[in-house]
Write a protein that holds these residues in place. Sequence first.
Motif, mmCIF file in Angstrom:
data_model
loop_
_atom_site.group_PDB
_atom_site.id
_atom_site.type_symbol
_atom_site.label_atom_id
_atom_site.label_comp_id
_atom_site.label_asym_id
_atom_site.label_seq_id
_atom_site.Cartn_x
_atom_site.Cartn_y
_atom_site.Cartn_z
ATOM 1 N N VAL A 1 0.844 -1.199 0.000
ATOM 2 C CA VAL A 1 0.000 0.000 0.000
ATOM 3 C C VAL A 1 0.880 1.250 0.000
ATOM 4 O O VAL A 1 0.646 2.200 -0.750
ATOM 5 C CB VAL A 1 -0.952 0.009 1.216
ATOM 6 C CG1 VAL A 1 -1.690 1.352 1.312
ATOM 7 C CG2 VAL A 1 -1.961 -1.132 1.112
ATOM 8 N N GLY A 2 1.927 1.240 0.824
ATOM 9 C CA GLY A 2 2.846 2.376 0.878
ATOM 10 C C GLY A 2 3.561 2.597 -0.441
ATOM 11 O O GLY A 2 3.693 3.740 -0.911
ATOM 12 N N HIS B 1 -4.764 -2.655 -3.475
ATOM 13 C CA HIS B 1 -3.985 -3.100 -2.325
ATOM 14 C C HIS B 1 -4.573 -2.581 -1.009
ATOM 15 O O HIS B 1 -4.462 -3.235 0.035
ATOM 16 C CB HIS B 1 -2.519 -2.686 -2.490
ATOM 17 C CG HIS B 1 -1.799 -3.474 -3.537
ATOM 18 N ND1 HIS B 1 -1.726 -3.067 -4.847
ATOM 19 C CD2 HIS B 1 -1.157 -4.663 -3.470
ATOM 20 C CE1 HIS B 1 -1.049 -3.970 -5.547
ATOM 21 N NE2 HIS B 1 -0.692 -4.946 -4.735
ATOM 22 N N PHE B 2 -5.217 -1.422 -1.053
ATOM 23 C CA PHE B 2 -5.912 -0.914 0.119
ATOM 24 C C PHE B 2 -7.057 -1.842 0.505
ATOM 25 O O PHE B 2 -7.263 -2.147 1.693
ATOM 26 C CB PHE B 2 -6.432 0.501 -0.163
ATOM 27 C CG PHE B 2 -7.345 1.054 0.900
ATOM 28 C CD1 PHE B 2 -6.876 1.282 2.177
ATOM 29 C CD2 PHE B 2 -8.674 1.340 0.610
ATOM 30 C CE1 PHE B 2 -7.721 1.791 3.165
ATOM 31 C CE2 PHE B 2 -9.515 1.847 1.586
ATOM 32 C CZ PHE B 2 -9.044 2.072 2.867
ATOM 33 N N LEU B 3 -7.809 -2.335 -0.480
ATOM 34 C CA LEU B 3 -8.904 -3.274 -0.210
ATOM 35 C C LEU B 3 -8.375 -4.586 0.365
ATOM 36 O O LEU B 3 -9.001 -5.188 1.245
ATOM 37 C CB LEU B 3 -9.708 -3.540 -1.484
ATOM 38 C CG LEU B 3 -10.578 -2.396 -1.992
ATOM 39 C CD1 LEU B 3 -11.210 -2.761 -3.328
ATOM 40 C CD2 LEU B 3 -11.657 -2.037 -0.976
ATOM 41 N N GLU C 1 -1.841 3.762 -11.456
ATOM 42 C CA GLU C 1 -1.299 3.734 -10.093
ATOM 43 C C GLU C 1 -2.406 3.912 -9.055
ATOM 44 O O GLU C 1 -2.365 3.308 -7.977
ATOM 45 C CB GLU C 1 -0.224 4.816 -9.923
ATOM 46 C CG GLU C 1 1.018 4.617 -10.776
ATOM 47 C CD GLU C 1 1.757 3.312 -10.480
ATOM 48 O OE1 GLU C 1 1.499 2.708 -9.410
ATOM 49 O OE2 GLU C 1 2.557 2.890 -11.318
ATOM 50 N N ALA C 2 -3.397 4.740 -9.386
ATOM 51 C CA ALA C 2 -4.533 4.916 -8.477
ATOM 52 C C ALA C 2 -5.291 3.607 -8.305
ATOM 53 O O ALA C 2 -5.711 3.252 -7.195
ATOM 54 C CB ALA C 2 -5.460 6.015 -9.003
ATOM 55 N N LEU D 1 1.906 6.644 -6.865
ATOM 56 C CA LEU D 1 0.811 7.532 -7.275
ATOM 57 C C LEU D 1 1.236 8.997 -7.150
ATOM 58 O O LEU D 1 0.962 9.812 -8.038
ATOM 59 C CB LEU D 1 -0.420 7.272 -6.409
ATOM 60 C CG LEU D 1 -1.651 8.130 -6.717
ATOM 61 C CD1 LEU D 1 -2.178 7.828 -8.109
ATOM 62 C CD2 LEU D 1 -2.737 7.907 -5.675
ATOM 63 N N VAL D 2 1.923 9.323 -6.068
ATOM 64 C CA VAL D 2 2.397 10.691 -5.870
ATOM 65 C C VAL D 2 3.374 11.086 -6.975
ATOM 66 O O VAL D 2 3.316 12.194 -7.515
ATOM 67 C CB VAL D 2 3.068 10.831 -4.481
ATOM 68 C CG1 VAL D 2 3.779 12.183 -4.364
ATOM 69 C CG2 VAL D 2 2.031 10.681 -3.377
#
Length: 201
Positions: free
Chosen positions: A147-148, A176-178, A169-170, A154-155
């Motif tokens: 996630v990191g 991965h957040f899910l 990337e979003a 993304l940044v």
Amino acid sequence: MQSMLTFDKSPDGLIPAVIQDANTGKVLMVGYMNQEAYEKTKAEGVVTFFSRSKQRLWTKGETSNNFLHVQEILGDCDEDTILIKALPAGPTCHTGADTCFNETNTGEGQFLNYLQAVIRDRKQNPSEKSYTTSLFGRGVNKIAQKVGEEAVELVIEAKDTNDDLFKGEAADLLFHFLVLLEHKNIDLDEVIAVLKKRHAK
């Protein structure tokens, strides 16, 4: 299913089944079920009707793959009509429309709930070929690390002008957040509830 359905009120043993999008609340279609179609729907988790024209059981999506994935089944107060809340895997109507009432089932946000269900299945029913399963096998540290990493990527893409790479990337970050939420046994709706609570202040 909180009530006992009665299929013997009609001579043909059929009762109406209203299919509603579990996320948007839109009515997707109406069909008919007999006892066998109802039991098959409960057992397999995808909506199956009794086709009056074909005179046989008919699983919605059996030819198009636009299945209706069952989330909840409710009986009405007279126990002779079914409401099924489902997640559609594609357009519901055979014409290609979102619903059989030619309404637009707006927004793609409901796909996140469907994806969450797929991720949960990979956790509960591991597959050696599944990338998602492999993440669960590596534990929370690896999932959190991914996630990191995706957040950093993304940044980086946000500073450039390639929108396709940024969207990619979003999507990676969301996925991965899910997975991280599922690993921690937290439903996406719980996070949305926090956002709603903040918004209401």
